[in-house]
Design a protein around this motif. Structure first.
Motif, short mmCIF file in Angstrom:
data_model
loop_
_atom_site.label_atom_id
_atom_site.label_comp_id
_atom_site.label_asym_id
_atom_site.label_seq_id
_atom_site.Cartn_x
_atom_site.Cartn_y
_atom_site.Cartn_z
N UNK A 1 37.09 120.50 32.12
CA UNK A 1 37.53 119.32 32.84
C UNK A 1 39.08 118.91 32.67
N UNK A 2 39.27 117.00 32.58
CA UNK A 2 40.47 116.84 32.10
C UNK A 2 40.54 116.51 30.72
N UNK A 3 41.93 116.57 30.93
CA UNK A 3 42.53 116.81 28.97
C UNK A 3 43.95 116.47 29.14
N UNK A 4 43.98 115.15 28.70
CA UNK A 4 45.14 114.27 29.14
C UNK A 4 46.74 115.06 28.16
N UNK A 5 46.28 115.61 26.94
CA UNK A 5 47.13 116.09 26.44
C UNK A 5 47.98 117.54 26.40
N UNK B 1 34.58 118.66 28.36
CA UNK B 1 34.21 119.68 27.41
C UNK B 1 35.31 120.17 26.94
N UNK B 2 36.33 119.62 25.84
CA UNK B 2 37.36 120.35 25.14
C UNK B 2 36.34 120.57 23.71
N UNK C 1 37.52 113.85 23.88
CA UNK C 1 37.48 113.24 25.15
C UNK C 1 38.38 113.72 25.96
N UNK C 2 38.24 113.34 27.33
CA UNK C 2 38.85 113.58 28.30
C UNK C 2 40.94 112.98 27.46
#
Length: 391
Positions: free
Chosen positions: A365-369, A207-208, A228-229
């Motif tokens: 949670x995950x967030x690549x950027x 949840x970004x 999203x992730x």
């Protein structure tokens, strides 16, 4: 009044407002997660040393209505919350000492927390300064299950009334007290946690989220985005809203973001937004974060297993709790949406405007950027950057 399930009609059924072949109190979906909610915030713009947030929601398929108020003042985190059985009349927006009154639809509302044994009470009237503006539909699906399907409108305004904290009365006058409100309804996770099923193997969604509502002298700006992730957009919007309802909201272009996180945490220490509109120069908003309100702590947004929005607490329950902000665990803050009272500096076309309002951020949670590979990564883990890059 407790719902009478032998007679589904309510006073609202006398109005020509039906949207489905059902009485008003029966919503068009049987999804347990359907909700209908009010949100308000209130602060003194001249000396922003406190930040009040109020919410009230109904959960028709859970038979519950609840409300909360959370105040950030200095190092104080003060919460009053209430829950009760949802009755027949959907226009009855009271939960114990809480009440929302619609004085003039889409223009003027009052929120009340009656005095009691708790550290907080208020009677506050919101007067809109811009038209209520509908945001883009928010939709997300996971493993074929619809997890978000909501509509929401936003509105900025001024406040009048009084706020009492620890027995001290604070007059609230519209010359300096500002805020925004929203109304949202639809499907999103509420109530007791459901068994995860296959999601326990596949992993929960991140949840970004960034949500900014900026109030300037001559207009307001609303920004909404979720990623999203991998940083792909689920929903986005950036518009300038004028006080004149005859003027269509102005699209500002694609919003981009740059957040700075404190090392070892996901606490946002600074932020900027840019708007990229074809044929126009880039507009930039620098965000001075003045006062964070940890809206997820004690209010029902899912951090505490014993108090969640829509969770059955009993026929009527009202509680108060108080924490020192400095004692809120960093690990808990990682899973908490944060509503930052913010001063905004908008630079466009060689000119700068200054406003105040809300910058709500959740980086869960995950967030690549931003280099977050899991739910527990922080800005210092695995070389994760403290700043993200505009896309």
């Amino acid at each position: 009044m407790r719902a009478d399930y032998t007679n589904p009609l309510s006073p609202m059924d006398d109005y020509p407002i039906h949207q489905a072949a059902e009485p008003i109190r029966r919503v068009a979906t049987s999804d347990r997660n359907f909700y209908d909610r009010y949100y308000f915030n209130c602060y003194p713009s001249a000396d922003p040393d406190l930040f009040l947030i109020v919410g009230l929601g109904q959960y028709p398929n859970l038979g519950v209505t609840d409300a909360f108020a959370v105040l950030r003042r200095g190092n104080d985190h003060i919460v009053v919350r209430g829950s009760t059985a949802l009755g027949n009349d959907r226009a009855d927006t009271t939960v114990g000492p809480f009440r929302v009154e619609i004085l003039e639809g889409l223009t003027r509302l009052r929120v009340v927390l009656a005095p009691g044994e708790y550290d907080l009470s208020f009677s506050l009237t919101f007067d809109a300064t811009i038209p209520a503006t509908l945001e883009p539909r928010h939709f997300r699906r996971q493993l074929e299950r619809v997890t978000f399907d909501t509509s929401r409108f936003v509105q900025t305004g001024t406040w009048t009334g009084e706020l009492t904290i620890d027995g001290r009365r604070h007059p609230v006058t519209p010359d300096t007290w500002r805020g925004n409100r929203d109304r949202s309804w639809g499907v999103r996770p509420v109530g007791e946690a459901e068994p995860p099923g296959r999601r326990a193997v596949e992993g929960n969604s991140n949840f970004f989220w960034i949500y900014a509502v900026m109030q300037f002298e001559n207009y307001s700006i609303s920004v909404i985005l979720q990623e999203d992730e991998r940083g792909r957009r689920i929903v986005e919007e950036a518009v300038r809203i004028w006080p004149d309802p005859g003027i269509e909201p102005e699209w500002l272009g694609r919003p981009e973001h740059k957040l700075t996180f404190a090392p070892g945490t996901r606490d946002v220490t600074s932020a900027s937004l840019t708007f990229h509109r074809p044929g126009h120069g880039i507009a930039t908003v620098t965000c001075d974060l003045l006062l964070p309100n940890y809206i997820g702590i004690g209010t029902g947004y899912g951090l505490e297993s014993d108090w969640r929005h829509g969770m059955w607490q009993g026929e009527q329950v009202v509680e108060g709790l108080r924490k020192r902000v400095s004692e809120i665990e960093p690990g808990l803050r990682m899973f908490c949406p944060v509503d930052n009272l913010t001063r905004f500096h908008l630079s466009e076309g060689g000119e700068t405007a200054v406003g105040t309002g809300l910058l709500e951020v959740a980086a869960i949670g995950p967030h690549t950027p931003y280099g977050f590979d899991s739910f527990t990564d922080t800005a210092s883990d695995r070389g994760a950057p403290t700043e993200g890059m505009e896309q």
